[in-house]
Design an enzyme around this catalytic site. Structure first.
Site, short mmCIF file in Angstrom:
data_model
loop_
_atom_site.label_atom_id
_atom_site.label_comp_id
_atom_site.label_asym_id
_atom_site.label_seq_id
_atom_site.Cartn_x
_atom_site.Cartn_y
_atom_site.Cartn_z
N LYS A 64 1.13 -0.86 -0.02
CA LYS A 64 0.08 0.24 -0.16
C LYS A 64 0.71 1.05 0.18
CE LYS A 64 -2.06 -1.58 3.63
NZ LYS A 64 -1.48 -2.63 3.67
N THR A 65 1.69 1.44 0.92
CA THR A 65 2.47 2.21 1.51
C THR A 65 2.90 2.55 -0.06
OG1 THR A 65 3.09 2.05 3.03
CG2 THR A 65 4.44 3.42 2.48
N ASP A 109 -2.15 6.32 6.33
CA ASP A 109 -1.73 4.95 6.81
C ASP A 109 -2.48 5.04 7.68
OD1 ASP A 109 -1.28 2.54 6.36
OD2 ASP A 109 0.82 2.31 7.31
N THR A 158 -6.46 -1.77 7.27
CA THR A 158 -6.24 -3.16 6.67
C THR A 158 -7.82 -3.72 6.16
OG1 THR A 158 -6.76 -2.77 9.05
CG2 THR A 158 -4.55 -3.71 8.68
N ARG A 217 6.24 -8.05 2.11
CA ARG A 217 7.43 -8.09 3.40
C ARG A 217 8.12 -8.46 3.61
NH1 ARG A 217 4.88 -3.92 6.20
NH2 ARG A 217 5.61 -2.31 4.74
P1 ADP Z 1 1.91 -1.85 2.91
O1 ADP Z 1 2.42 -0.77 2.67
O2 ADP Z 1 1.34 -2.26 2.07
O3 ADP Z 1 2.54 -1.94 4.57
P2 ADP Z 1 4.34 -1.87 1.51
O4 ADP Z 1 3.87 -1.27 0.36
O5 ADP Z 1 5.88 -0.90 2.69
O6 ADP Z 1 3.37 -2.37 2.24
O7 ADP Z 1 5.33 -3.17 0.66
C1 ADP Z 1 6.27 -3.56 2.09
C2 ADP Z 1 7.05 -4.19 0.82
O8 ADP Z 1 7.02 -5.32 0.34
C3 ADP Z 1 8.22 -3.30 0.52
O9 ADP Z 1 9.57 -3.26 0.29
C4 ADP Z 1 8.12 -3.15 -1.05
O10 ADP Z 1 9.27 -2.95 -1.96
C5 ADP Z 1 7.76 -4.73 -0.95
N1 ADP Z 1 6.87 -5.65 -1.94
C6 ADP Z 1 4.98 -4.73 -1.66
N2 ADP Z 1 4.04 -4.75 -2.85
C7 ADP Z 1 4.84 -5.26 -3.51
C8 ADP Z 1 5.43 -5.72 -6.06
N3 ADP Z 1 4.44 -5.63 -5.88
N4 ADP Z 1 6.11 -5.87 -6.34
C9 ADP Z 1 7.43 -5.61 -5.78
N5 ADP Z 1 7.56 -5.18 -4.32
C10 ADP Z 1 6.51 -4.98 -3.35
#
Ligand code: ADP
Length: 334
Positions: A64-65, A109, A158, A217
Site C-alpha cells: 500500500k505504501t 496509513d 487493513t 514484505r
Molecule cells: P504496506 O504499506 O501495505 O504495509 P509496503 O508498500 O510498505 O506495504 O511494502 C512492503 C515491502 O514489500 C516493500 O519493501 C516493497 O518493496 C515490497 N512490495 C510490496 N508490494 C510489492 C510488489 N507488488 N512488487 C514488488 N515489491 C513489493
C-alpha cells in the site's frame, strides 16, 4: 519479534526504500488494481487534473505504501506520508492539509485509526478542499474557513469495512489488495535478489516464496535471512536446499508457519484430539495469552484452512493433521 510478522520492523524500514518498485510497470501482481489505477491516473493526467482520492485496503506488507509512492511518481507530484494514529487532534490534520502543495499526494496509513474530529475535518477537505479552523473555545469560538489546494488523498486500511461510510464514500476509487500467489512472490524475490546483489536459483526463490504467507514484505525479510545463511554456511548462492536449511534454523516451516503457529496447532491436535476446544483452554495449553492465540496465530491458520473457529470452539481441519504428519483419531476420519 516474529520473522513472519507482516508489520515492518526497524530493519525492514531501513532496507525497504531500496526495494520499492518505482512505477506501475515494476509493481508485481495485483493485476486488476494496477489496470484500474493506470486508467484513473492516465485520465487525470490527460485532463491536467489532480487524481481522485484513492482508498487502498489490504493486510500489512502487501504494497500500500509502495502504491501511494507510485501514484505520486506517476502524477509527477510530491508525497507526504503520515498515519491515523499520528493525528491526535483536528489541529494536527489542519496543519498538514494547509501546508500541502497543489497536486500533492497525502498518504494516510491506518486511516481507520484517526480521531473523530480529525475524521470530520477530512470529509470537508476531501470534498470541498476546504477546512474550518476553529479559533478560541466555548461560546466565543469562531470557525475560520481555509481554502486548500487540490490534493490527492491516498488512504490505507487493513479493512475498508472499518471505515465509517461517509469517509469511504468520499474516495473516487477503492482498491482491494489481495495476498500474492507463490509465482508472484517468486518474482518479488528475484527482483529483490538482483537489487541486493544476491545470487539465487529459481528453486531457491520458490522455496522462500512458499514460506512467505502471500506477503512481499515477509518474502523480502526471509530472503535477507537466507542470504546471511548462504554467506556463512555456503558460497553465497541460494539453492533450494540452502533456503530450506536456513528457514529451518528460524523455524519457519514449508507453509510459512512459525513456532507459535505450530505450537497452537500441535496443542489442538495432540492434547485435544483436534477439538473443538475453547480459546482460553487452548491458550493455557500453549502457554500464551488468549489475545496472542486469537489475534497473532489464528488469522493465518484460518486463512490457510488449517483451523476453524466454530461456535463450539476451535477445530482442526484434516489439512492440519496432514501438515503436522499426524493421523486423526478414527472418529474423525469418517
Ligand atoms: P504496506 O504499506 O501495505 O504495509 P509496503 O508498500 O510498505 O506495504 O511494502 C512492503 C515491502 O514489500 C516493500 O519493501 C516493497 O518493496 C515490497 N512490495 C510490496 N508490494 C510489492 C510488489 N507488488 N512488487 C514488488 N515489491 C513489493
Amino acid at each position: 519479534e516474529r520473522l513472519v510478522d507482516s508489520v515492518a520492523d526497524r530493519e525492514d524500514q531501513a532496507v525497504e526504500a531500496a526495494l520499492r518498485p518505482k512505477d506501475l510497470g515494476e509493481f508485481i501482481g495485483q493485476e486488476k488494481v494496477r489496470e484500474q489505477l493506470d486508467l484513473v491516473l492516465r485520465a487525470a493526467r490527460a485532463r491536467g487534473a489532480t487524481a481522485d482520492h484513492v482508498l487502498l485496503s489490504g493486510a500489512p506488507g502487501l504494497g500500500k505504501t509502495t502504491l501511494s509512492m507510485i501514484i505520486a511518481a506517476e502524477m509527477g507530484a510530491p508525497i507526504r506520508i503520515t498515519s491515523g494514529p499520528a493525528i491526535q487532534h483536528a489541529g494536527d490534520l489542519a496543519a498538514i492539509l494547509s501546508s500541502l502543495q497543489e497536486g500533492e499526494v497525502l498518504f494516510l496509513d491506518e486511516i481507520h485509526r484517526m480521531s473523530r474530529p480529525a475524521e470530520e475535518m477530512l470529509y470537508m477537505a476531501m470534498e470541498d478542499f476546504r477546512v474550518d479552523v476553529i479559533v478560541g473555545k466555548g461560546p466565543g469560538a469562531t470557525a475560520i474557513p481555509l481554502e486548500l489546494p487540490p490534493f490527492t488523498l491516498v488512504g490505507a486500511t487493513t479493512r475498508a469495512g472499518l471505515l465509517p461510510p461517509p469517509l469511504r464514500d468520499r474516495f473516487g476509487f477503492t482498491a482491494h489488495m489481495e495476498f500474492y500467489e507463490p509465482a508472484e512472490l517468486e518474482r518479488v524475490i528475484h527482483r529483490s535478489a538482483d537489487l541486493l546483489e544476491v545470487e539465487i536459483e529459481p528453486d531457491g526463490a520458490a522455496e522462500i516464496a512458499g514460506r512467505s504467507r502471500g506477503t512481499p514484505r515477509i518474502a523480502n525479510r526471509l530472503l535477507r535471512r537466507v542470504r546471511d545463511y548462504a554467506q556463512v554456511k555456503a558460497d553465497g548462492l541460494i539453492t533450494r536446499d540452502i533456503a530450506a536449511a536456513a528457514l529451518a534454523v528460524y523455524e519457519v516451516d514449508a507453509r510459512g508457519l512459525d513456532r507459535l503457529d505450530r505450537g497452537v496447532l500441535e496443542a489442538l491436535l495432540k492434547l485435544f484430539g483436534g477439538g473443538p476446544v475453547g480459546l482460553s483452554t487452548l491458550a493455557v495449553a500453549v502457554g500464551e495469552e488468549r489475545e496472542t492465540v486469537e489475534e497473532v496465530a489464528e488469522p493465518f491458520l484460518v486463512r490457510e484452512g488449517l483451523l476453524a473457529r466454530t461456535p463450539r470452539g476451535r477445530v482442526a481441519t484434516p489439512a492440519a493433521w496432514a501438515h503436522l504428519g499426524l493421523t486423526p483419531p478414527r472418529s474423525q476420519t469418517a
